[in-house]
Design a protein around this motif. Sequence first.
Motif, PDB file in Angstrom:
ATOM      1  N   LYS A 146       0.935  -1.148  -0.102  1.00  0.00           N
ATOM      2  CA  LYS A 146      -0.253   0.329   0.069  1.00  0.00           C
ATOM      3  C   LYS A 146       0.695   1.100  -0.009  1.00  0.00           C
ATOM      4  N   MET A 147       1.929   1.319   0.829  1.00  0.00           N
ATOM      5  CA  MET A 147       2.583   2.310   0.529  1.00  0.00           C
ATOM      6  C   MET A 147       3.488   2.271  -0.618  1.00  0.00           C
ATOM      7  N   PHE A 148       3.994   1.827  -1.474  1.00  0.00           N
ATOM      8  CA  PHE A 148       4.359   2.767  -2.235  1.00  0.00           C
ATOM      9  C   PHE A 148       4.078   2.271  -3.603  1.00  0.00           C
ATOM     10  N   SER A 149       2.738   1.438  -3.376  1.00  0.00           N
ATOM     11  CA  SER A 149       1.699   1.510  -4.942  1.00  0.00           C
ATOM     12  C   SER A 149       0.918   3.266  -4.034  1.00  0.00           C
ATOM     13  N   SER A 150       0.753   3.361  -3.144  1.00  0.00           N
ATOM     14  CA  SER A 150      -0.074   5.248  -3.406  1.00  0.00           C
ATOM     15  C   SER A 150       0.684   6.349  -2.498  1.00  0.00           C
ATOM     16  N   PHE A 151       2.278   6.204  -2.311  1.00  0.00           N
ATOM     17  CA  PHE A 151       2.924   7.362  -1.801  1.00  0.00           C
ATOM     18  C   PHE A 151       2.574   8.943  -2.295  1.00  0.00           C
ATOM     19  N   THR A 152       2.483   8.394  -4.334  1.00  0.00           N
ATOM     20  CA  THR A 152       2.647   9.317  -4.690  1.00  0.00           C
ATOM     21  C   THR A 152       1.288  10.513  -4.530  1.00  0.00           C
ATOM     22  N   THR A 153       0.316   9.998  -4.447  1.00  0.00           N
ATOM     23  CA  THR A 153      -1.687  10.117  -4.127  1.00  0.00           C
ATOM     24  C   THR A 153      -1.856  10.765  -2.710  1.00  0.00           C
ATOM     25  N   GLY A 154      -0.254  10.300  -2.030  1.00  0.00           N
ATOM     26  CA  GLY A 154      -0.679  11.150  -0.204  1.00  0.00           C
ATOM     27  C   GLY A 154      -1.606  10.072   0.314  1.00  0.00           C
ATOM     28  N   GLY A 155      -1.914   8.156  -0.631  1.00  0.00           N
ATOM     29  CA  GLY A 155      -3.026   7.506  -0.338  1.00  0.00           C
ATOM     30  C   GLY A 155      -4.473   7.336  -0.586  1.00  0.00           C
ATOM     31  N   SER A 156      -4.947   8.346  -1.263  1.00  0.00           N
ATOM     32  CA  SER A 156      -5.990   8.470  -1.838  1.00  0.00           C
ATOM     33  C   SER A 156      -6.213   7.200  -2.413  1.00  0.00           C
ATOM     34  N   TYR A 157      -5.386   6.562  -3.628  1.00  0.00           N
ATOM     35  CA  TYR A 157      -5.265   5.831  -4.561  1.00  0.00           C
ATOM     36  C   TYR A 157      -4.372   5.134  -4.625  1.00  0.00           C
ATOM     37  N   GLU A 158      -4.215   3.750  -5.067  1.00  0.00           N
ATOM     38  CA  GLU A 158      -3.165   2.750  -5.721  1.00  0.00           C
ATOM     39  C   GLU A 158      -2.581   3.562  -7.285  1.00  0.00           C
ATOM     40  N   SER A 159      -1.155   3.896  -7.316  1.00  0.00           N
ATOM     41  CA  SER A 159      -1.228   4.965  -8.644  1.00  0.00           C
ATOM     42  C   SER A 159      -0.308   3.625  -9.425  1.00  0.00           C
ATOM     43  N   MET A 160       0.596   3.062  -8.642  1.00  0.00           N
ATOM     44  CA  MET A 160       2.091   2.555  -8.938  1.00  0.00           C
ATOM     45  C   MET A 160       1.817   1.237  -8.709  1.00  0.00           C
ATOM     46  N   GLY A 161       2.755   0.406  -9.488  1.00  0.00           N
ATOM     47  CA  GLY A 161       3.289  -0.827  -9.086  1.00  0.00           C
ATOM     48  C   GLY A 161       2.635  -2.604 -10.135  1.00  0.00           C
ATOM     49  N   TRP A 162       2.191  -3.701  -9.559  1.00  0.00           N
ATOM     50  CA  TRP A 162       1.479  -4.536  -9.968  1.00  0.00           C
ATOM     51  C   TRP A 162       0.357  -5.240  -9.611  1.00  0.00           C
ATOM     52  N   GLY A 163      -0.245  -4.275  -8.747  1.00  0.00           N
ATOM     53  CA  GLY A 163      -0.829  -5.097  -7.656  1.00  0.00           C
ATOM     54  C   GLY A 163      -0.379  -6.383  -6.489  1.00  0.00           C
ATOM     55  N   TYR A 164      -0.879  -6.493  -6.032  1.00  0.00           N
ATOM     56  CA  TYR A 164      -1.099  -7.590  -4.567  1.00  0.00           C
ATOM     57  C   TYR A 164      -0.513  -9.162  -5.488  1.00  0.00           C
ATOM     58  N   GLY A 165      -0.161  -9.240  -6.699  1.00  0.00           N
ATOM     59  CA  GLY A 165       0.316 -10.185  -7.687  1.00  0.00           C
ATOM     60  C   GLY A 165      -0.094 -12.157  -7.167  1.00  0.00           C
TER      61      GLY A 165
END
Length: 305
Positions: free
Chosen positions: A149-168
């Motif tokens: 959650k931190m790596f995926s949403s740090f660019t949005t301030g935690g509002s939504y996941e914007s980066m990466g490939w999901g939980y796999g």
Amino acid sequence: CEEDVAKAMEKALDEGRIAGAVALHYPFPLGVATIGRVLTPGRGKPMIIASSTGTTAVGRVEAMVRNAIYGTAVAKSIGIENPTVGILNVDGAQMAFKGLGTLKEKGYPINFGASVRQDGGSILRGNDILAGAVDVCVADTLTGNVLMKMFSSFTTGGSYESMGWGYGPSVGEGWNRIISIISRASGAPVIAGALEYTARAAAGRLSEKVAAEIAEAKKAGLDAVLEGLAPKPAAAEEEVTAPPAEFTDEEIGGVDVLSIEDGVKVLWKEGIYAESSMGCTGPVIKVAEKHLERAEQILKEAGYI
């Protein structure tokens, strides 16, 4: 409705019409977890998080050992031929590393990576995961989920996941379904990444890769290693009196935080004064320099390091 979609997905998987699927939720059985993948911010390097949802075992340390094996299989399925593996410095990390080290000594070809810190080693700290120091970062699922959650949403301030490939994709011993997980907070880039990740894992014959890794680990004594790592029933605590205190100017690392006090008492029983402490890189046992070599030998023979 969601129930109809889930049934259609199950049917398509059963009939072989699809090789994998991406879902918001799936009731994985105990022993099955998902292996996430993130983009690390320090160097823009992808890194696998093993694991991110579900659990590969009830015991934390056994789960981390299995996560290392499954994470390696996932990495190989997406084209990383000899992935580097590191263990995040959480409770149980040293015990998991010891178990994996035993497998390596007996022939399991795990490729331990190294910390970016000057002292190296395969136990990872915060700066290592920011830098993407290894291909596969091993953790327990709860920690892995937080990292995702931190790596995926740090660019949005935690509002939504914007980066990466999901939980796999899902993995487990005897499990042959490739079902990847996203969350309700996953944005379009992550959903697209999850579809790509799942397709690559399926094309790379993930289930076969998992079975092959498990077979290699079992040849190296996986079952015995896991049995040795299983929590032991609590026994009546033996009263041990500390020897006379003396100046402790040396540190012994590599003892898991959950076992540190027991390690100290083992040394007390042998007449060596010791203290537990938290060093910069984790828990340590402090002893006098004159006792260092003998103390290390005692702890090694007792299975603490």
